[in-house]
Scaffold this active site. Structure first.
Site, PDB file in Angstrom:
ATOM      1  N   LYS A 109       0.842  -1.200   0.000  1.00 46.71           N
ATOM      2  CA  LYS A 109       0.000   0.000   0.000  1.00 46.71           C
ATOM      3  C   LYS A 109       0.878   1.251   0.000  1.00 46.71           C
ATOM      4  O   LYS A 109       2.095   1.176   0.194  1.00 46.71           O
ATOM      5  CB  LYS A 109      -0.888  -0.002   1.241  1.00 46.71           C
ATOM      6  CG  LYS A 109      -0.104   0.082   2.547  1.00 46.71           C
ATOM      7  CD  LYS A 109      -0.995   0.093   3.764  1.00 46.71           C
ATOM      8  CE  LYS A 109      -0.152   0.230   5.037  1.00 46.71           C
ATOM      9  NZ  LYS A 109      -0.984   0.378   6.235  1.00 46.71           N
ATOM     10  N   TYR A 116      15.008  31.347   5.070  1.00 48.14           N
ATOM     11  CA  TYR A 116      13.928  32.165   5.604  1.00 48.14           C
ATOM     12  C   TYR A 116      14.019  32.317   7.119  1.00 48.14           C
ATOM     13  O   TYR A 116      14.249  31.355   7.843  1.00 48.14           O
ATOM     14  CB  TYR A 116      12.574  31.546   5.266  1.00 48.14           C
ATOM     15  CG  TYR A 116      12.215  31.574   3.809  1.00 48.14           C
ATOM     16  CD1 TYR A 116      12.134  32.772   3.110  1.00 48.14           C
ATOM     17  CD2 TYR A 116      11.938  30.389   3.129  1.00 48.14           C
ATOM     18  CE1 TYR A 116      11.790  32.787   1.768  1.00 48.14           C
ATOM     19  CE2 TYR A 116      11.586  30.396   1.789  1.00 48.14           C
ATOM     20  CZ  TYR A 116      11.517  31.599   1.110  1.00 48.14           C
ATOM     21  OH  TYR A 116      11.171  31.618  -0.216  1.00 48.14           O
TER      22      TYR A 116
END
Length: 372
Positions: free
Chosen positions: A33, A261
């Protein structure tokens, strides 16, 4: 030439599955999955089958149908099924379905009628996870309805299953309690007149540590990809994924230069900065700002400043680093590079999330060990 890539060693998957399969008399379902935990669902499935897997496990009907469209004929179980799906397509494709309620069972009965063949079901009991599965109080009603549907020829009850809470913490008493509840649930199955071929409970951790929970089928997921579900234990598994990128740019900056940043990192001396073209759009957690480990130039370094959408920065000090040099975020660890476990520890998550998010983004995925 690649800028960044996730590289998957399919031979590692084969080796892991072969080793897991040899450790139990039970059959083995390789769980693929989540796009094979980021490794690529179809290549991972094929490698797992090469390694000796008997079954494949997925969450969604779409995942299961994709495997069938790729020509995979091995037994497949799909278990996360919302109401209203075209379950008859799964039944027609020979996909086993997980059922946890009478309402789900009713949909599967109708799917069997539409497909013109019995729907193959695995009935799930909730033994303590409080997630999927019928509660203990609802279990008898589900069994009664399933027995009637089987007698009517619209379904075939192939399996009974559940899922552990704490198997990754060996010795936790909840595991023993769940095992006891599962045995009680199996007794009810027998009293309802059902004789399913498969009883399954063991995930990766229980496959590795609880042979008393193997029953007829084990369902390893993470271990298939070479990662351990138990902290501090490798079990000799071989990690299959490596994430790496080439240095895009280097620059010299003075001491006291703010980086990325918010300037959450400031250089302590004149330094060489290396810009790596990977960011949170590529699977690098933003929480790896000032903490994510990266191997570059033979040295394990830490991300300097905030992770951006498309890039991050490494402070390389006086070390010689040039554009085009390879930065390895994680791999097997055999060459000094960080592992997915190291990343999980650095950012406060689990190794499952690290490989799944890196392998399911815009970064190209390539393979070693492909076979015709």
């Amino acid at each position: 030439m690649w800028q960044a890539e996730v590289r998957v060693d399919l031979d590692a998957i084969r080796e892991n599955v072969s080793w897991l399969r040899s450790g139990s008399a039970a059959e083995l379902m390789a769980v693929v999955k989540g796009d094979g935990y980021g490794h690529g669902m179809v290549p991972a499935a094929l490698a797992a089958l090469d390694g000796g897997a008997d079954w494949l496990g997925v969450c969604t009907l779409d995942e299961a149908l994709t495997l069938r469209r790729e020509g995979i004929t091995a037994p497949i179980l799909a278990w996360l099924l919302a109401p209203g799906l075209p379950l008859h397509e799964g039944v027609a494709a020979g996909i086993d379905l997980g059922a946890a309620s009478v309402a789900q069972l009713d949909e599967m009965v109708q799917a069997g009628r539409t497909a013109g063949r019995p729907a193959r079901l695995h009935l799930k009991i909730d033994t303590g996870l409080s997630r999927g599965g019928a509660t203990v109080s609802d279990w008898p009603g589900l069994l009664t309805a399933a027995a009637k549907a089987q007698a009517d020829g619209t379904v075939e009850v192939v399996g009974v299953w559940s899922h552990f809470v704490y198997a990754d913490a060996p010795g936790h008493p909840t595991t023993d309690r769940q095992l006891a509840v599962f045995h009680e649930g199996l007794d009810m199955v027998e009293k309802a007149g059902l004789r399913p071929r498969y009883r399954h409970l063991a995930n990766s951790a229980a496959t590795l540590t609880r042979p008393d929970a193997h029953f007829d089928l084990v369902r390893p997921g993470l271990a298939v990809y070479g990662l351990s579900p138990v902290a501090g234990e490798s079990f000799g598994l071989r990690p299959a994924m490596t994430a790496r990128a080439r240095v895009m740019l280097t620059k010299q900056v003075p001491a006291g230069a703010g980086v990325s940043y918010g300037h959450t990192y400031t250089t302590e001396r004149d330094s060489t900065l290396a810009v790596i073209p990977l960011g949170y759009a590529d699977g690098v957690p933003r929480s790896a700002s000032n903490s994510g480990p990266v191997h570059l130039g033979g040295v394990r370094r830490t991300i300097s400043g905030r992770v951006c959408m498309d890039q991050f920065v490494l402070d390389c000090g006086d070390d010689p680093v040039a554009p085009g040099d390879v930065a390895v975020l994680f791999g097997s660890g055999r060459n000094g590079e960080p592992t997915a476990d190291d990343w999980a520890e650095a950012v406060g998550t689990i190794n499952y999330e690290i490989v799944t998010r890196f392998g399911s983004t815009r970064v190209p995925r390539s393979y070693d060990g492909e076979r015709p």
